[in-house]
Design a protein around this motif. Structure first.
Motif, mmCIF file in Angstrom:
data_model
loop_
_atom_site.group_PDB
_atom_site.id
_atom_site.type_symbol
_atom_site.label_atom_id
_atom_site.label_comp_id
_atom_site.label_asym_id
_atom_site.label_seq_id
_atom_site.Cartn_x
_atom_site.Cartn_y
_atom_site.Cartn_z
ATOM 1 N N LEU A 134 0.827 -1.211 0.000
ATOM 2 C CA LEU A 134 0.000 0.000 0.000
ATOM 3 C C LEU A 134 0.862 1.261 0.000
ATOM 4 C CD1 LEU A 134 -2.779 -1.087 2.526
ATOM 5 C CD2 LEU A 134 -3.067 -0.669 0.081
ATOM 6 N N ILE A 135 1.914 1.261 0.793
ATOM 7 C CA ILE A 135 2.812 2.423 0.821
ATOM 8 C C ILE A 135 3.446 2.616 -0.551
ATOM 9 C CG2 ILE A 135 5.011 3.281 1.743
ATOM 10 C CD1 ILE A 135 4.097 2.132 4.497
ATOM 11 N N ALA A 136 3.964 1.536 -1.135
ATOM 12 C CA ALA A 136 4.594 1.624 -2.458
ATOM 13 C C ALA A 136 3.602 2.114 -3.503
ATOM 14 C CB ALA A 136 5.176 0.264 -2.857
ATOM 15 N N SER A 137 2.368 1.641 -3.422
ATOM 16 C CA SER A 137 1.367 2.034 -4.429
ATOM 17 C C SER A 137 0.956 3.496 -4.290
ATOM 18 C CB SER A 137 0.129 1.134 -4.337
ATOM 19 O OG SER A 137 -0.631 1.436 -3.176
ATOM 20 N N ARG A 138 1.129 4.072 -3.114
ATOM 21 C CA ARG A 138 0.805 5.491 -2.916
ATOM 22 C C ARG A 138 2.009 6.400 -3.156
ATOM 23 N NH1 ARG A 138 -2.621 6.355 2.408
ATOM 24 N NH2 ARG A 138 -2.407 8.488 1.671
ATOM 25 N N VAL A 139 3.196 5.940 -2.764
ATOM 26 C CA VAL A 139 4.398 6.751 -2.918
ATOM 27 C C VAL A 139 4.744 6.936 -4.388
ATOM 28 C CG1 VAL A 139 6.900 6.766 -2.536
ATOM 29 C CG2 VAL A 139 5.354 6.257 -0.632
ATOM 30 N N GLY A 140 4.667 5.852 -5.166
ATOM 31 C CA GLY A 140 5.021 5.928 -6.586
ATOM 32 C C GLY A 140 4.287 7.031 -7.326
ATOM 33 N N PRO A 141 2.959 7.001 -7.373
ATOM 34 C CA PRO A 141 2.222 8.052 -8.075
ATOM 35 C C PRO A 141 2.401 9.442 -7.463
ATOM 36 C CG PRO A 141 0.815 6.147 -7.693
ATOM 37 C CD PRO A 141 2.089 5.907 -6.937
ATOM 38 N N GLU A 142 2.553 9.517 -6.155
ATOM 39 C CA GLU A 142 2.714 10.812 -5.475
ATOM 40 C C GLU A 142 3.963 11.547 -5.969
ATOM 41 O OE1 GLU A 142 1.918 13.798 -2.484
ATOM 42 O OE2 GLU A 142 0.659 12.081 -2.974
ATOM 43 N N ASP A 183 12.967 8.600 1.880
ATOM 44 C CA ASP A 183 13.230 9.896 1.264
ATOM 45 C C ASP A 183 14.576 9.865 0.530
ATOM 46 O OD1 ASP A 183 12.776 12.670 0.714
ATOM 47 O OD2 ASP A 183 14.042 13.204 2.407
ATOM 48 N N GLN A 184 15.596 9.291 1.157
ATOM 49 C CA GLN A 184 16.911 9.171 0.509
ATOM 50 C C GLN A 184 16.826 8.287 -0.734
ATOM 51 O OE1 GLN A 184 19.418 7.702 3.656
ATOM 52 N NE2 GLN A 184 19.631 9.712 4.617
ATOM 53 N N LEU A 185 16.079 7.191 -0.638
ATOM 54 C CA LEU A 185 15.898 6.311 -1.795
ATOM 55 C C LEU A 185 15.232 7.057 -2.946
ATOM 56 C CD1 LEU A 185 15.875 3.496 -3.191
ATOM 57 C CD2 LEU A 185 13.624 3.163 -2.129
ATOM 58 N N LEU A 186 14.187 7.836 -2.637
ATOM 59 C CA LEU A 186 13.497 8.584 -3.684
ATOM 60 C C LEU A 186 14.426 9.619 -4.323
ATOM 61 C CD1 LEU A 186 9.996 9.086 -2.020
ATOM 62 C CD2 LEU A 186 10.613 7.471 -3.827
ATOM 63 N N SER A 215 17.325 10.979 -9.194
ATOM 64 C CA SER A 215 18.563 11.451 -9.843
ATOM 65 C C SER A 215 19.034 10.476 -10.919
ATOM 66 C CB SER A 215 19.655 11.694 -8.815
ATOM 67 O OG SER A 215 20.097 10.471 -8.255
ATOM 68 N N THR A 216 18.606 9.207 -10.835
ATOM 69 C CA THR A 216 18.998 8.224 -11.852
ATOM 70 C C THR A 216 17.893 7.983 -12.872
ATOM 71 O OG1 THR A 216 18.238 6.353 -10.517
ATOM 72 C CG2 THR A 216 20.553 7.024 -10.254
ATOM 73 N N GLY A 217 16.835 8.737 -12.755
ATOM 74 C CA GLY A 217 15.731 8.583 -13.710
ATOM 75 C C GLY A 217 14.738 7.516 -13.331
#
Length: 180
Positions: free
Chosen positions: A141-149, A169-172, A177-179
């Motif tokens: 659920l977190i992944a499905s919300r973070v991606g589109p956000e 946040d660091q991962l994002l 930065s890598t596309g």
């Protein structure tokens, strides 16, 4: 914990129309120290605790949001009308670490997503997904919300590998930065 903070939180909760009664108490939780815990008596059987969590997060600054909201049938009081903390159930404070508020809009959004998915009144930047009781479905659920956000695709495994808002946040940042 300042008495005025407790009174302010009680006033905000007391204004919520679906509550018949509220109490706000301090609770000592190691290693965090004193935290606020709210006890709420709903006035209807179809009470929505998640809606109360959203209301509290919207009305109070992060540092004043209770660490837990416990729903009870009644708030026992002593002869002076003061809530009897010993007669109230212990709050679930597993995974609680010293609260560190988000510094950026992205961290605010991530904290909100974590809190909503994990059914917590708030989530700080250092709160750990696993210590807060997160499971596979929650990570999805977190992944499905973070991606589109944020316009990036992340997987459940990436949430497992970056279990705090700070780490996610660091991962994002790395992904953007890598596309991604």
């Amino acid at each position: 914990m300042a008495v005025t903070a407790i009174q302010d939180v009680r006033e905000v909760l007391g204004a919520y129309p679906e509550l018949a009664d509220v109490a706000v108490l301090t609770h000592v939780q190691e290693p965090v120290g004193q935290v606020l815990v709210a006890y709420a008596v709903p006035n209807s059987p179809d009470f929505d605790l998640e809606a109360l969590h959203r209301y509290v997060r919207a009305m109070l600054p992060g540092s004043a949001v209770p660490a837990a909201i416990v729903v009870v049938d009644a708030i026992p009081t002593d002869f002076a009308g003061t809530p009897e903390s010993q007669a109230l159930p212990a709050p679930d404070l597993r995974g609680l670490v010293p609260y560190r508020s988000p510094d950026t809009p992205r961290q605010v959004a991530l904290c909100t997503i974590f809190a909503e998915v994990l059914s917590r009144p708030r989530c700080g930047v250092d709160d750990d997904f696993f210590r807060l009781g997160g499971e596979s479905i929650d990570a999805m659920l977190i992944a499905s919300r973070v991606g589109p956000e944020f316009g990036l695709e992340i997987s459940m495994n990436e949430v497992f590998d970056a279990p705090t808002v700070a780490e996610l946040d660091q991962l994002l940042t790395r992904l953007s930065s890598t596309g991604g």
